[in-house]
Design a protein around this motif. Structure first.
Motif, PDB file in Angstrom:
ATOM      1  N   LEU A   8     -27.533  52.533 -55.517  1.00 34.96           N
ATOM      2  CA  LEU A   8     -28.944  52.415 -55.173  1.00 34.96           C
ATOM      3  C   LEU A   8     -29.318  50.978 -54.851  1.00 34.96           C
ATOM      4  O   LEU A   8     -30.188  50.724 -54.023  1.00 34.96           O
ATOM      5  CB  LEU A   8     -29.800  52.936 -56.333  1.00 34.96           C
ATOM      6  N   ILE A  11     -28.551  50.451 -51.150  1.00 32.04           N
ATOM      7  CA  ILE A  11     -28.849  51.575 -50.268  1.00 32.04           C
ATOM      8  C   ILE A  11     -29.425  51.134 -48.934  1.00 32.04           C
ATOM      9  O   ILE A  11     -29.310  51.823 -47.932  1.00 32.04           O
ATOM     10  CB  ILE A  11     -29.796  52.567 -50.965  1.00 32.04           C
ATOM     11  N   THR A  25     -29.866  61.991 -52.073  1.00 35.77           N
ATOM     12  CA  THR A  25     -30.267  60.600 -52.272  1.00 35.77           C
ATOM     13  C   THR A  25     -31.677  60.517 -52.836  1.00 35.77           C
ATOM     14  O   THR A  25     -31.955  59.715 -53.742  1.00 35.77           O
ATOM     15  CB  THR A  25     -30.199  59.833 -50.936  1.00 35.77           C
ATOM     16  N   ILE A  29     -32.752  58.878 -56.453  1.00 37.83           N
ATOM     17  CA  ILE A  29     -33.749  57.819 -56.573  1.00 37.83           C
ATOM     18  C   ILE A  29     -34.891  58.250 -57.485  1.00 37.83           C
ATOM     19  O   ILE A  29     -35.354  57.491 -58.348  1.00 37.83           O
ATOM     20  CB  ILE A  29     -34.287  57.432 -55.179  1.00 37.83           C
ATOM     21  N   SER A  30     -35.359  59.482 -57.313  1.00 37.95           N
ATOM     22  CA  SER A  30     -36.476  59.979 -58.118  1.00 37.95           C
ATOM     23  C   SER A  30     -36.127  60.020 -59.592  1.00 37.95           C
ATOM     24  O   SER A  30     -36.939  59.646 -60.449  1.00 37.95           O
ATOM     25  CB  SER A  30     -36.886  61.383 -57.634  1.00 37.95           C
ATOM     26  N   LEU A  33     -36.033  56.419 -60.956  1.00 30.50           N
ATOM     27  CA  LEU A  33     -37.378  55.866 -61.106  1.00 30.50           C
ATOM     28  C   LEU A  33     -38.111  56.494 -62.285  1.00 30.50           C
ATOM     29  O   LEU A  33     -38.859  55.829 -62.997  1.00 30.50           O
ATOM     30  CB  LEU A  33     -38.176  56.079 -59.814  1.00 30.50           C
ATOM     31  N   HIS A  36     -36.803  54.904 -65.453  1.00 30.93           N
ATOM     32  CA  HIS A  36     -36.703  53.456 -65.307  1.00 30.93           C
ATOM     33  C   HIS A  36     -36.810  52.748 -66.660  1.00 30.93           C
ATOM     34  O   HIS A  36     -35.930  51.988 -67.072  1.00 30.93           O
ATOM     35  CB  HIS A  36     -37.797  52.974 -64.336  1.00 30.93           C
ATOM     36  N   TRP A  58     -36.426  47.524 -57.409  1.00 30.00           N
ATOM     37  CA  TRP A  58     -37.149  48.719 -57.857  1.00 30.00           C
ATOM     38  C   TRP A  58     -38.249  49.080 -56.858  1.00 30.00           C
ATOM     39  O   TRP A  58     -38.481  50.257 -56.571  1.00 30.00           O
ATOM     40  CB  TRP A  58     -37.747  48.487 -59.242  1.00 30.00           C
ATOM     41  N   LEU A  61     -36.748  50.868 -53.910  1.00 27.32           N
ATOM     42  CA  LEU A  61     -36.469  52.274 -54.198  1.00 27.32           C
ATOM     43  C   LEU A  61     -37.735  53.125 -54.108  1.00 27.32           C
ATOM     44  O   LEU A  61     -37.700  54.257 -53.633  1.00 27.32           O
ATOM     45  CB  LEU A  61     -35.835  52.406 -55.589  1.00 27.32           C
ATOM     46  N   LYS A  62     -38.845  52.579 -54.558  1.00 28.05           N
ATOM     47  CA  LYS A  62     -40.108  53.312 -54.465  1.00 28.05           C
ATOM     48  C   LYS A  62     -40.496  53.546 -53.013  1.00 28.05           C
ATOM     49  O   LYS A  62     -40.965  54.627 -52.650  1.00 28.05           O
ATOM     50  CB  LYS A  62     -41.210  52.543 -55.202  1.00 28.05           C
ATOM     51  N   LYS A  65     -38.187  56.185 -51.563  1.00 29.68           N
ATOM     52  CA  LYS A  65     -38.545  57.512 -52.069  1.00 29.68           C
ATOM     53  C   LYS A  65     -39.712  58.099 -51.277  1.00 29.68           C
ATOM     54  O   LYS A  65     -39.685  59.267 -50.886  1.00 29.68           O
ATOM     55  CB  LYS A  65     -38.915  57.422 -53.555  1.00 29.68           C
TER      56      LYS A  65
END
Length: 291
Positions: A8, A11, A25, A29-30, A33, A36, A58, A61-62, A65
């Motif tokens: 991640l 990514i 994927t 990620i979800s 998160l 976390h 982070w 990633l949000k 997502k």
């Protein structure tokens, strides 16, 4: 967990892999998160040499997502089996392309991701049976305004539908076998009837175009069943095009279910019992969904 975090963290350098595994994927990620705080609290109590994700990573990633959520919606929508899906392909792809348009506010990693995603999606779309999908979209009263297509292409779609009504071949239909020369010569005397057929097909399309569009949650097949008397030719054509699934996912899902039933220890099941078990499994699934 360590391998997932390394994956991640990098990514943004592998957009094609993220495209090929949209849902997996996104789910990874979800889940990360969601956990976390728990992950960081657990690792803080242990001795390790892991490189943890930074606050900036982070945030990345949000953003990813949020960007992948429409992809999950589209893949699930096109893989459905209890509703018309063939006419949804082009509007869904148009929605994805609009989602992946690069804006001035996008950081570099999102620009790279969107660019690679759009390129890959365009290459995949080039292999689709556009002729069939375009006619199916036009015959769906939800999308008959053809907003998913450029304005310059919409008139050509209606010309294709008119040709189908007249029985002439288009790119969406297979080419007929060659007729003998004597039979072809007889067709030269049908100019009057051909003009009448063309006039009738234009009238039929005009009546259909004048109909208001329906809501996206309404069933197009039910609409055609109700309006079959007003549009007899188009209704038969609509059943043919709208009845085909968008993907092979429903069939593959059925084969997977049958494969779970017919195993080594149950190889003596008759074909009738296999069909019954598949039906029972499907009924139980529908019953659970209704609750």
């Amino acid at each position: 967990m360590t391998a997932a975090m390394r994956h991640l963290a990098s990514i943004e350098h592998m957009p094609c892999v993220a495209h090929a595994r949209w849902n997996s994927t996104l789910f990874m990620i979800s889940r990360l998160l969601k956990n976390h705080e728990a992950v960081e609290a657990t690792l803080a109590k242990q001795r390790h040499k892991l490189t943890l994700l930074t606050t900036s990573e982070w945030d990345k990633l949000k953003r990813l997502k949020t960007l992948l959520e429409p992809c999950r919606y589209v893949t699930e929508l096109l893989g459905g089996e209890t509703y018309v899906s063939c006419s949804v392909v082009l509007p869904a792809l148009r929605h994805l392309m609009h989602t992946m348009e690069v804006s001035d506010d996008d950081p570099a990693y999102l620009v790279k991701f969107k660019t690679a995603f759009s390129k890959d999606l365009s290459e995949r779309q080039a292999t689709l049976n556009d002729g069939w999908l375009i006619v199916a979209t036009a015959l769906d009263p939800r999308f008959k305004d053809l907003k998913c297509l450029p304005r310059g292409e919409r008139e050509g779609v209606w010309n294709s539908v008119a040709a189908l009504l007249q029985g002439t071949p288009t790119s969406a239909t297979p080419e007929p076998t060659e007729e003998p020369a004597k039979k072809r010569s007889l067709l030269l005397f049908n100019s009057d009837s051909e003009s009448e057929d063309e006039e009738e097909s234009n009238k039929a399309l005009s009546r259909y175009s004048a109909e208001p569009t329906i809501g996206e949650t309404d069933c197009p097949l039910q609409w055609w069943s109700t309006h079959a008397g007003a549009h007899p030719q188009l209704s038969a054509l609509a059943r043919r095009y709208l009845g085909s699934p968008a993907t092979s996912v429903p069939c593959e899902r059925l084969f997977s279910l049958a494969g779970n039933i017919v195993q080594k220890k149950r190889a003596a099941l008759s074909s009738e019992n296999v069909n019954r078990l598949v039906c029972l499994s499907n009924w139980l699934k529908e019953k659970k969904q209704q609750k």
